[in-house]
Design a protein around this motif. Sequence first.
Motif, PDB file in Angstrom:
ATOM      1  N   THR A  94      13.792  47.215 100.243  1.00 10.02           N
ATOM      2  CA  THR A  94      13.024  48.397  99.828  1.00 10.02           C
ATOM      3  C   THR A  94      13.490  48.979  98.498  1.00 10.02           C
ATOM      4  O   THR A  94      12.815  49.832  97.935  1.00 10.02           O
ATOM      5  CB  THR A  94      13.081  49.495 100.904  1.00 10.02           C
ATOM      6  OG1 THR A  94      14.451  49.848 101.131  1.00 10.02           O
ATOM      7  CG2 THR A  94      12.427  49.024 102.194  1.00 10.02           C
ATOM      8  N   ALA A  95      14.635  48.537  98.002  1.00  7.33           N
ATOM      9  CA  ALA A  95      15.124  49.016  96.703  1.00  7.33           C
ATOM     10  C   ALA A  95      15.944  47.917  96.039  1.00  7.33           C
ATOM     11  O   ALA A  95      16.687  47.194  96.706  1.00  7.33           O
ATOM     12  CB  ALA A  95      15.974  50.268  96.870  1.00  7.33           C
ATOM     13  N   VAL A  96      15.794  47.813  94.731  1.00 12.63           N
ATOM     14  CA  VAL A  96      16.479  46.799  93.941  1.00 12.63           C
ATOM     15  C   VAL A  96      17.047  47.484  92.699  1.00 12.63           C
ATOM     16  O   VAL A  96      16.425  48.383  92.144  1.00 12.63           O
ATOM     17  CB  VAL A  96      15.519  45.665  93.515  1.00 12.63           C
ATOM     18  CG1 VAL A  96      16.252  44.568  92.770  1.00 12.63           C
ATOM     19  CG2 VAL A  96      14.781  45.102  94.712  1.00 12.63           C
ATOM     20  N   ARG A  97      18.204  47.031  92.267  1.00 16.02           N
ATOM     21  CA  ARG A  97      18.816  47.540  91.037  1.00 16.02           C
ATOM     22  C   ARG A  97      18.923  46.425  90.018  1.00 16.02           C
ATOM     23  O   ARG A  97      18.917  45.252  90.361  1.00 16.02           O
ATOM     24  CB  ARG A  97      20.227  48.067  91.306  1.00 16.02           C
ATOM     25  CG  ARG A  97      20.275  49.401  91.958  1.00 16.02           C
ATOM     26  CD  ARG A  97      21.707  49.887  92.011  1.00 16.02           C
ATOM     27  NE  ARG A  97      21.747  51.200  92.618  1.00 16.02           N
ATOM     28  CZ  ARG A  97      22.789  51.683  93.265  1.00 16.02           C
ATOM     29  NH1 ARG A  97      23.894  50.966  93.388  1.00 16.02           N
ATOM     30  NH2 ARG A  97      22.751  52.888  93.782  1.00 16.02           N
ATOM     31  N   LEU A  98      19.076  46.822  88.770  1.00 18.06           N
ATOM     32  CA  LEU A  98      19.390  45.892  87.695  1.00 18.06           C
ATOM     33  C   LEU A  98      20.156  46.634  86.628  1.00 18.06           C
ATOM     34  O   LEU A  98      20.065  47.854  86.520  1.00 18.06           O
ATOM     35  CB  LEU A  98      18.150  45.213  87.126  1.00 18.06           C
ATOM     36  CG  LEU A  98      17.129  46.042  86.348  1.00 18.06           C
ATOM     37  CD1 LEU A  98      17.558  46.288  84.910  1.00 18.06           C
ATOM     38  CD2 LEU A  98      15.798  45.322  86.347  1.00 18.06           C
ATOM     39  N   ASP A  99      20.908  45.896  85.834  1.00 20.91           N
ATOM     40  CA  ASP A  99      21.600  46.421  84.663  1.00 20.91           C
ATOM     41  C   ASP A  99      20.909  45.834  83.444  1.00 20.91           C
ATOM     42  O   ASP A  99      20.698  44.616  83.383  1.00 20.91           O
ATOM     43  CB  ASP A  99      23.067  45.996  84.647  1.00 20.91           C
ATOM     44  CG  ASP A  99      23.860  46.488  85.846  1.00 20.91           C
ATOM     45  OD1 ASP A  99      23.382  47.384  86.565  1.00 20.91           O
ATOM     46  OD2 ASP A  99      24.973  45.966  86.057  1.00 20.91           O
ATOM     47  N   VAL A 100      20.571  46.701  82.484  1.00 20.12           N
ATOM     48  CA  VAL A 100      19.926  46.224  81.258  1.00 20.12           C
ATOM     49  C   VAL A 100      20.717  46.761  80.066  1.00 20.12           C
ATOM     50  O   VAL A 100      21.083  47.936  80.027  1.00 20.12           O
ATOM     51  CB  VAL A 100      18.426  46.632  81.201  1.00 20.12           C
ATOM     52  CG1 VAL A 100      18.238  48.130  81.222  1.00 20.12           C
ATOM     53  CG2 VAL A 100      17.739  46.021  79.995  1.00 20.12           C
ATOM     54  N   TYR A 101      20.992  45.882  79.127  1.00 19.78           N
ATOM     55  CA  TYR A 101      21.785  46.231  77.946  1.00 19.78           C
ATOM     56  C   TYR A 101      21.141  47.416  77.243  1.00 19.78           C
ATOM     57  O   TYR A 101      19.924  47.447  77.015  1.00 19.78           O
ATOM     58  CB  TYR A 101      21.882  45.011  77.032  1.00 19.78           C
ATOM     59  CG  TYR A 101      22.768  45.175  75.822  1.00 19.78           C
ATOM     60  CD1 TYR A 101      24.083  45.588  75.957  1.00 19.78           C
ATOM     61  CD2 TYR A 101      22.292  44.889  74.556  1.00 19.78           C
ATOM     62  CE1 TYR A 101      24.908  45.721  74.848  1.00 19.78           C
ATOM     63  CE2 TYR A 101      23.104  45.003  73.445  1.00 19.78           C
ATOM     64  CZ  TYR A 101      24.411  45.437  73.593  1.00 19.78           C
ATOM     65  OH  TYR A 101      25.222  45.562  72.492  1.00 19.78           O
ATOM     66  N   GLU A 102      21.954  48.397  76.884  1.00 22.09           N
ATOM     67  CA  GLU A 102      21.442  49.644  76.327  1.00 22.09           C
ATOM     68  C   GLU A 102      20.636  49.451  75.043  1.00 22.09           C
ATOM     69  O   GLU A 102      19.764  50.258  74.733  1.00 22.09           O
ATOM     70  CB  GLU A 102      22.575  50.639  76.099  1.00 22.09           C
ATOM     71  CG  GLU A 102      23.582  50.192  75.047  1.00 22.09           C
ATOM     72  CD  GLU A 102      24.806  51.092  74.983  1.00 22.09           C
ATOM     73  OE1 GLU A 102      24.773  52.215  75.518  1.00 22.09           O
ATOM     74  OE2 GLU A 102      25.803  50.661  74.386  1.00 22.09           O
TER      75      GLU A 102
END
Length: 158
Positions: free
Chosen positions: A112-120
């Motif tokens: 129901t929820a997913v995270r990601l890291d994206v370069y600033e």
Amino acid sequence: MIRAATADDIDAIAALHREARATYYRDRLPEDAYAGPEETARSRAAWAAAVAQGRVLCAERDGVLAGVASSGVRDGVMYLGQLHVAPAQWRRGVGGELHRACVDAWRAQGVTAVRLDVYEHNTRAQAFYAAHGWQPDPDVPRSSTHLVLRLTLEPSAE
């Protein structure tokens, strides 16, 4: 076409990953940090492990790798670890197709929820994710030089 990655794809995946990363790290990090021999070997090993675990999807166009995505659980949370499109394939729907396949797989798993890291500094990716419903994660807004985004999924209609 979207399909599961196989061991035969690893070299092409690693090369696509290196090429895509160069577009947003170039002039911001030393080249060795994203495309040097040690980083290339580390990246290839990480992709090989993810492929072996069945966590990688490939997008093909005319039999050639056009994009790749991987996801998996980290600290009890589903993460979109990587989503890269070959720069020659940008703006042709490859990223959207890969994203839809990931969302479908997550829903099928009851996520129901997913995270990601994206370069600033990767504003292209940030715009892509915003257009696909990702928002800043209120619990963990940053991780070093990366923004943390969250996608909330509605349960599958099935």
